[in-house]
Scaffold this active site. Sequence first.
Site, PDB file in Angstrom:
ATOM      1  N   ASP A  12       0.901  -1.376  -0.095  1.00 15.92           N
ATOM      2  CA  ASP A  12      -0.013  -0.093  -0.110  1.00 15.92           C
ATOM      3  C   ASP A  12       0.976   1.362   0.153  1.00 15.92           C
ATOM      4  O   ASP A  12       1.493   1.641   1.013  1.00 15.92           O
ATOM      5  CB  ASP A  12      -0.850   0.035   1.140  1.00 15.92           C
ATOM      6  CG  ASP A  12      -1.918  -0.975   1.201  1.00 15.92           C
ATOM      7  OD1 ASP A  12      -2.343  -1.534   0.161  1.00 15.92           O
ATOM      8  OD2 ASP A  12      -2.237  -1.661   2.422  1.00 15.92           O
ATOM      9  N   LYS A  34       0.749  -8.008  -2.170  1.00 14.15           N
ATOM     10  CA  LYS A  34      -0.583  -7.760  -2.431  1.00 14.15           C
ATOM     11  C   LYS A  34      -0.790  -6.340  -3.170  1.00 14.15           C
ATOM     12  O   LYS A  34       0.076  -5.341  -2.410  1.00 14.15           O
ATOM     13  CB  LYS A  34      -1.285  -7.762  -1.155  1.00 14.15           C
ATOM     14  CG  LYS A  34      -2.806  -7.562  -1.302  1.00 14.15           C
ATOM     15  CD  LYS A  34      -3.625  -7.981  -0.412  1.00 14.15           C
ATOM     16  CE  LYS A  34      -3.619  -6.776   0.813  1.00 14.15           C
ATOM     17  NZ  LYS A  34      -4.217  -5.407   0.378  1.00 14.15           N
ATOM     18  N   ASP A  62      -5.698  -7.147  -4.988  1.00 19.91           N
ATOM     19  CA  ASP A  62      -6.916  -6.815  -4.045  1.00 19.91           C
ATOM     20  C   ASP A  62      -7.685  -5.760  -4.426  1.00 19.91           C
ATOM     21  O   ASP A  62      -7.677  -4.773  -3.906  1.00 19.91           O
ATOM     22  CB  ASP A  62      -6.306  -6.530  -2.605  1.00 19.91           C
ATOM     23  CG  ASP A  62      -7.145  -6.805  -1.432  1.00 19.91           C
ATOM     24  OD1 ASP A  62      -8.293  -7.128  -1.855  1.00 19.91           O
ATOM     25  OD2 ASP A  62      -6.813  -6.283  -0.500  1.00 19.91           O
ATOM     26  N   LEU A  63      -8.561  -6.174  -5.154  1.00 23.64           N
ATOM     27  CA  LEU A  63      -9.683  -5.060  -5.763  1.00 23.64           C
ATOM     28  C   LEU A  63     -10.908  -5.277  -5.308  1.00 23.64           C
ATOM     29  O   LEU A  63     -11.779  -4.413  -5.376  1.00 23.64           O
ATOM     30  CB  LEU A  63      -9.566  -5.259  -7.298  1.00 23.64           C
ATOM     31  CG  LEU A  63      -8.490  -4.326  -7.941  1.00 23.64           C
ATOM     32  CD1 LEU A  63      -8.492  -4.481  -9.267  1.00 23.64           C
ATOM     33  CD2 LEU A  63      -8.338  -2.715  -7.480  1.00 23.64           C
ATOM     34  N   LYS A  64     -11.112  -6.094  -4.286  1.00 23.85           N
ATOM     35  CA  LYS A  64     -12.415  -6.532  -3.820  1.00 23.85           C
ATOM     36  C   LYS A  64     -13.741  -6.196  -4.569  1.00 23.85           C
ATOM     37  O   LYS A  64     -14.479  -5.315  -4.331  1.00 23.85           O
ATOM     38  CB  LYS A  64     -12.580  -5.884  -2.588  1.00 23.85           C
ATOM     39  CG  LYS A  64     -11.424  -5.958  -1.572  1.00 23.85           C
ATOM     40  CD  LYS A  64     -11.650  -5.357   0.000  1.00 23.85           C
ATOM     41  CE  LYS A  64     -10.751  -5.857   0.901  1.00 23.85           C
ATOM     42  NZ  LYS A  64      -9.261  -5.475   0.583  1.00 23.85           N
ATOM     43  N   LEU A  65     -13.706  -6.859  -5.698  1.00 23.70           N
ATOM     44  CA  LEU A  65     -14.929  -6.636  -6.806  1.00 23.70           C
ATOM     45  C   LEU A  65     -16.106  -6.792  -6.248  1.00 23.70           C
ATOM     46  O   LEU A  65     -16.366  -7.819  -5.633  1.00 23.70           O
ATOM     47  CB  LEU A  65     -14.517  -7.304  -7.944  1.00 23.70           C
ATOM     48  CG  LEU A  65     -13.274  -7.234  -8.853  1.00 23.70           C
ATOM     49  CD1 LEU A  65     -13.400  -8.209  -9.983  1.00 23.70           C
ATOM     50  CD2 LEU A  65     -12.933  -5.858  -9.264  1.00 23.70           C
ATOM     51  N   ASP A  67     -19.892  -5.918  -8.092  1.00 22.84           N
ATOM     52  CA  ASP A  67     -20.946  -5.321  -8.848  1.00 22.84           C
ATOM     53  C   ASP A  67     -21.841  -6.011  -9.358  1.00 22.84           C
ATOM     54  O   ASP A  67     -22.173  -7.126  -8.993  1.00 22.84           O
ATOM     55  CB  ASP A  67     -19.902  -4.549 -10.115  1.00 22.84           C
ATOM     56  CG  ASP A  67     -20.451  -3.367 -10.731  1.00 22.84           C
ATOM     57  OD1 ASP A  67     -21.592  -3.187 -10.778  1.00 22.84           O
ATOM     58  OD2 ASP A  67     -19.609  -2.240 -10.775  1.00 22.84           O
ATOM     59  N   PRO A  69     -23.348  -8.949 -11.798  1.00 26.61           N
ATOM     60  CA  PRO A  69     -22.417 -10.217 -12.534  1.00 26.61           C
ATOM     61  C   PRO A  69     -21.780  -9.803 -13.732  1.00 26.61           C
ATOM     62  O   PRO A  69     -20.587 -10.448 -14.068  1.00 26.61           O
ATOM     63  CB  PRO A  69     -23.757 -11.272 -12.800  1.00 26.61           C
ATOM     64  CG  PRO A  69     -24.674 -10.859 -11.512  1.00 26.61           C
ATOM     65  CD  PRO A  69     -24.686  -9.171 -11.564  1.00 26.61           C
ATOM     66  N   THR A  71     -20.523  -7.074 -15.078  1.00 22.93           N
ATOM     67  CA  THR A  71     -19.363  -6.406 -14.687  1.00 22.93           C
ATOM     68  C   THR A  71     -18.251  -6.996 -14.296  1.00 22.93           C
ATOM     69  O   THR A  71     -17.326  -7.038 -14.384  1.00 22.93           O
ATOM     70  CB  THR A  71     -19.734  -5.059 -13.993  1.00 22.93           C
ATOM     71  OG1 THR A  71     -20.931  -4.514 -14.779  1.00 22.93           O
ATOM     72  CG2 THR A  71     -18.638  -3.900 -14.090  1.00 22.93           C
ATOM     73  N   THR A 117     -11.687  -6.968   8.057  1.00 24.19           N
ATOM     74  CA  THR A 117     -11.177  -6.994   9.389  1.00 24.19           C
ATOM     75  C   THR A 117     -11.072  -5.817  10.424  1.00 24.19           C
ATOM     76  O   THR A 117     -11.125  -5.651  11.562  1.00 24.19           O
ATOM     77  CB  THR A 117      -9.754  -7.506   9.410  1.00 24.19           C
ATOM     78  OG1 THR A 117      -9.015  -6.915   8.387  1.00 24.19           O
ATOM     79  CG2 THR A 117      -9.539  -9.070   9.253  1.00 24.19           C
ATOM     80  N   GLN A 186      -7.710  -1.369  12.164  1.00 22.90           N
ATOM     81  CA  GLN A 186      -7.926  -2.741  12.303  1.00 22.90           C
ATOM     82  C   GLN A 186      -8.530  -3.239  13.633  1.00 22.90           C
ATOM     83  O   GLN A 186      -7.982  -2.843  14.664  1.00 22.90           O
ATOM     84  CB  GLN A 186      -6.695  -3.726  11.992  1.00 22.90           C
ATOM     85  CG  GLN A 186      -6.187  -3.481  10.682  1.00 22.90           C
ATOM     86  CD  GLN A 186      -6.965  -4.163   9.428  1.00 22.90           C
ATOM     87  OE1 GLN A 186      -8.098  -4.592   9.669  1.00 22.90           O
ATOM     88  NE2 GLN A 186      -6.224  -4.397   8.179  1.00 22.90           N
ATOM     89  N   GLY A 206       0.668  -5.323   6.261  1.00 18.74           N
ATOM     90  CA  GLY A 206       1.016  -3.932   5.362  1.00 18.74           C
ATOM     91  C   GLY A 206       1.993  -3.237   6.500  1.00 18.74           C
ATOM     92  O   GLY A 206       3.026  -3.362   6.724  1.00 18.74           O
ATOM     93  N   ARG A 207       1.176  -2.110   7.236  1.00 18.98           N
ATOM     94  CA  ARG A 207       2.128  -1.102   7.750  1.00 18.98           C
ATOM     95  C   ARG A 207       3.233  -1.775   8.725  1.00 18.98           C
ATOM     96  O   ARG A 207       4.048  -1.157   9.128  1.00 18.98           O
ATOM     97  CB  ARG A 207       0.838  -0.526   8.586  1.00 18.98           C
ATOM     98  CG  ARG A 207       0.313   0.669   7.530  1.00 18.98           C
ATOM     99  CD  ARG A 207      -1.031   1.088   8.164  1.00 18.98           C
ATOM    100  NE  ARG A 207      -1.830  -0.008   8.157  1.00 18.98           N
ATOM    101  CZ  ARG A 207      -3.225   0.445   8.610  1.00 18.98           C
ATOM    102  NH1 ARG A 207      -3.394   1.582   8.736  1.00 18.98           N
ATOM    103  NH2 ARG A 207      -4.281  -0.635   8.822  1.00 18.98           N
TER     104      ARG A 207
END
Length: 230
Positions: A12, A34, A62-65, A67, A69, A71, A117, A186, A206-207
């Site tokens: 990130d 990621k 990691d786009l967490k789609l 929308d 179906p 798309t 999370t 988190q 990440g951080r």
Amino acid sequence: MTPRDRLIVALDAPSADAARALVARLGDSVTFYKIGMELIYGGGGLALAEALIGEGKRIFIDLKLHDIPHTVERATAQIATLGATFLTVHAYPQTMRAALVGAAGSNLKLLGVTVLTSADDADLAEAGYAFGARALVARRAAQAEAIGLAGVVASAAEAATLRAEGRRLTLVCPGIRPAGGDAGDQKRVATPARAIAEGADYLVIGRPITGAAEPRAAAEAIVAEMAAAA
Ligand code: C5P
């Protein structure tokens, strides 16, 4: 899988250049990255993903789609051309089914995001859900497995429950904080050792690594903690 192969570092960063600099500092201490919304929407995230795949790293998009179906199917099919290992979609049955169609014929594995999370039971109630986090994660994981997804994203707090219920899904756990670390936004957090002991297959961090004064040393310390817990 070695403990190192179970560590996924969340890249990130505000720009592809900043992400590249971080990858250079981490060197061979990290094999799996990621790449998510910040880097992709900032520009250069997908090109960086392709470059890192070419260099032998594994990549989790990691786009967490989520929308309609059609798309979701088309977006998944586009991402499937990259050569990435994982892609996230929200674990809504309609969305998961559409993504599976889009990924057909590729090596891309789909992960259903059960409950973020950062959300606890109060956040879910505020959003209108009748289930608390534990029950909603269990329900969505069961649906993900029945629909045929490769895995789910959940907190380590739910990993043991999912294993006890016999879920064979790949379990990917974010919300990981070394003991005494800052939780930030988190809420459902666990240490690396606990996440491994609870049955997580992969830890997304990440951080605690990317924000450390010495990212490589932070990554190595986490890999050592994971190895001790295995
Ligand atoms: O910095 P931190 O370790 O909190 O980063 C966690 C990463 O995992 C972030 O990139 C976040 O978008 C992602 N993630 C999450 N919870 C989920 C799914 C993904 O924190 N349920």
